[in-house]
Motif scaffolding. Structure first.
Motif, PDB file in Angstrom:
ATOM      1  N   GLN A  51      97.700  40.138  50.365  1.00 35.36           N
ATOM      2  CA  GLN A  51      99.081  39.804  51.155  1.00 35.36           C
ATOM      3  C   GLN A  51      99.156  38.227  50.893  1.00 35.36           C
ATOM      4  O   GLN A  51      99.452  37.408  51.640  1.00 35.36           O
ATOM      5  CB  GLN A  51      98.954  40.160  52.494  1.00 35.36           C
ATOM      6  CG  GLN A  51      98.850  41.711  52.732  1.00 35.36           C
ATOM      7  CD  GLN A  51      98.608  41.918  54.230  1.00 35.36           C
ATOM      8  OE1 GLN A  51      99.033  41.314  54.977  1.00 35.36           O
ATOM      9  NE2 GLN A  51      97.849  42.813  54.440  1.00 35.36           N
ATOM     10  N   LEU A  52      98.837  37.598  49.559  1.00 35.21           N
ATOM     11  CA  LEU A  52      99.119  36.194  49.296  1.00 35.21           C
ATOM     12  C   LEU A  52      99.390  36.103  47.831  1.00 35.21           C
ATOM     13  O   LEU A  52      98.773  36.840  47.187  1.00 35.21           O
ATOM     14  CB  LEU A  52      97.694  35.561  49.806  1.00 35.21           C
ATOM     15  CG  LEU A  52      97.804  34.073  50.022  1.00 35.21           C
ATOM     16  CD1 LEU A  52      98.779  33.427  51.048  1.00 35.21           C
ATOM     17  CD2 LEU A  52      96.398  33.412  50.062  1.00 35.21           C
ATOM     18  N   GLY A  53     100.354  35.455  47.671  1.00 31.51           N
ATOM     19  CA  GLY A  53     100.641  34.982  46.108  1.00 31.51           C
ATOM     20  C   GLY A  53      99.608  34.503  45.378  1.00 31.51           C
ATOM     21  O   GLY A  53      98.892  33.614  45.924  1.00 31.51           O
TER      22      GLY A  53
ATOM     23  N   GLY B 149      87.231  37.999  55.693  1.00 30.28           N
ATOM     24  CA  GLY B 149      87.736  37.608  56.968  1.00 30.28           C
ATOM     25  C   GLY B 149      89.369  37.644  57.153  1.00 30.28           C
ATOM     26  O   GLY B 149      89.673  37.186  58.114  1.00 30.28           O
ATOM     27  N   THR B 150      90.033  37.944  56.310  1.00 29.37           N
ATOM     28  CA  THR B 150      91.640  38.037  56.232  1.00 29.37           C
ATOM     29  C   THR B 150      92.202  38.891  55.220  1.00 29.37           C
ATOM     30  O   THR B 150      91.334  39.115  54.225  1.00 29.37           O
ATOM     31  CB  THR B 150      92.144  36.556  56.053  1.00 29.37           C
ATOM     32  OG1 THR B 150      93.474  36.581  56.282  1.00 29.37           O
ATOM     33  CG2 THR B 150      91.807  35.875  54.858  1.00 29.37           C
ATOM     34  N   GLY B 151      93.141  39.376  55.434  1.00 26.69           N
ATOM     35  CA  GLY B 151      94.063  40.449  54.644  1.00 26.69           C
ATOM     36  C   GLY B 151      94.928  39.400  53.776  1.00 26.69           C
ATOM     37  O   GLY B 151      95.653  40.133  52.610  1.00 26.69           O
ATOM     38  N   LYS B 152      95.171  38.384  54.082  1.00 22.56           N
ATOM     39  CA  LYS B 152      96.048  37.462  53.275  1.00 22.56           C
ATOM     40  C   LYS B 152      95.226  36.532  52.469  1.00 22.56           C
ATOM     41  O   LYS B 152      94.753  35.582  52.686  1.00 22.56           O
ATOM     42  CB  LYS B 152      96.972  36.401  54.222  1.00 22.56           C
ATOM     43  CG  LYS B 152      97.806  37.229  55.118  1.00 22.56           C
ATOM     44  CD  LYS B 152      98.594  36.195  56.072  1.00 22.56           C
ATOM     45  CE  LYS B 152      99.568  36.951  56.716  1.00 22.56           C
ATOM     46  NZ  LYS B 152     100.491  36.272  57.582  1.00 22.56           N
ATOM     47  N   LEU B 153      94.983  37.161  51.159  1.00 20.42           N
ATOM     48  CA  LEU B 153      94.004  36.605  50.099  1.00 20.42           C
ATOM     49  C   LEU B 153      94.368  37.035  48.751  1.00 20.42           C
ATOM     50  O   LEU B 153      95.414  38.030  48.596  1.00 20.42           O
ATOM     51  CB  LEU B 153      92.832  37.005  50.414  1.00 20.42           C
ATOM     52  CG  LEU B 153      92.375  38.255  50.016  1.00 20.42           C
ATOM     53  CD1 LEU B 153      90.777  38.335  49.797  1.00 20.42           C
ATOM     54  CD2 LEU B 153      92.837  39.401  50.883  1.00 20.42           C
TER      55      LEU B 153
END
Length: 291
Positions: free
Chosen positions: A190-192, A223-227
């Motif tokens: 969830q990160l460009g 530790g995060t889904g935005k990666l």
């Protein structure tokens, strides 16, 4: 007969690099497969290949890890190697593919299993993260942790072989990368991933970029889904073969299998070394030359 390579999740099986690269078997979780079926599938693998090398991430559930050990114990088989890895999921998937490549070479099962430890030193595995506030698998300073709570922050983190962390936009150089020729595999969450392909890849002078799906375990590991996760690796089977061949081979004093490095991949017994003789550690003493 080749050595079978197995994993604990289908997303750890990257597309083959050539027609000779075999796939990997998948050991399913206890929730998805009864024990009797797991035993039967494993027995078939042993009959077809003789030996099985299972690689799994350190974040795998306790239930699934117990299942692996239960299968090995019930079958009373010393021909199953269970290798837990601290590599991030995408880095582990890269390592799995490299072992799949080596499994059809003329290496013995013991050498294939112990090669995992050696080759992991040559996988540059990291991620672009929106926060490091919950990252506990890579050393993070208090300052970075505080910045991790700030909206809009992005961090480039390298888990191995040498842990690094830089704040994107303030880095003097993206990250210290490999000094030898590599390819880069990228998995967007969830990160460009523009920074990875547009800044990191040119800085590391990679020989190509491949995009794959993000492994399911990646969000928990980082530790995060935005990666966006990435891993640089040695793609050439001839280089991998030469690297493994260059390490002194020994015989395990416990199970009798060949090994490289200082520990058997199948029985985990440490190498017994006479006091008046030294041996190769299995860790890299240098790096392959840049192609």
């Amino acid at each position: 007969m080749s050595t079978a390579i197995a994993v604990t999740s289908a997303d750890l099986v990257l597309p083959p690099v050539d027609q000779q690269t075999p796939t990997a078997a998948v050991f399913q979780s206890p929730q998805d497969q009864p024990l009797e079926a797991a035993l039967a599938d494993t027995q078939v693998l042993l009959e077809q290949h003789g030996f099985v090398v299972v690689l799994y991430p350190s974040t795998v559930s306790a239930a699934q890890e117990r299942r692996l050990h239960a299968v090995r114990a019930i079958l009373e088989s010393d021909r199953i190697a269970l290798l837990k890895s601290d590599l991030p999921p995408l880095g582990l998937a890269v390592l799995v593919r490299q072992l799949r490549q080596l499994s059809v070479c003329d290496f013995s099962p013991g050498v294939v299993a112990s090669a995992a430890r050696l080759l992991s030193h040559y996988v540059y595995a990291g991620a672009l993260l929106n926060s490091v506030a919950k990252l506990d698998r890579v050393p993070v300073s208090l300052k970075a942790h505080l910045k991790g709570w700030m909206p809009g922050s992005q961090f480039a983190v390298l888990a191995g072989p040498n842990p690094q962390l830089v704040k994107v936009g303030q880095e003097a150089r993206p990250l210290a990368g490999p000094e030898f020729g590599t390819r880069l595999v990228v998995a967007k969450g969830q990160l460009g991933g523009d920074w990875v392909t547009g800044t990191l890849a040119p800085a590391w002078k990679v020989q190509g970029v491949q995009e794959v799906a993000l492994p399911a375990e990646s969000a928990r590991w980082w530790g995060t889904g935005k990666l966006t996760e990435f891993a640089a690796f040695l793609p050439d089977i001839s280089v991998l073969y030469q690297l493994v061949s260059s390490v002194r081979r020994e015989k395990c004093h416990w199970c009798g299998l060949e090994l490289i490095g200082d520990r058997c991949g199948f029985c985990t017994s440490p190498l017994h070394v006479p006091e008046n003789r030294t041996h190769a550690s299995g860790a890299p003493h240098g790096a392959p030359g840049r192609s």
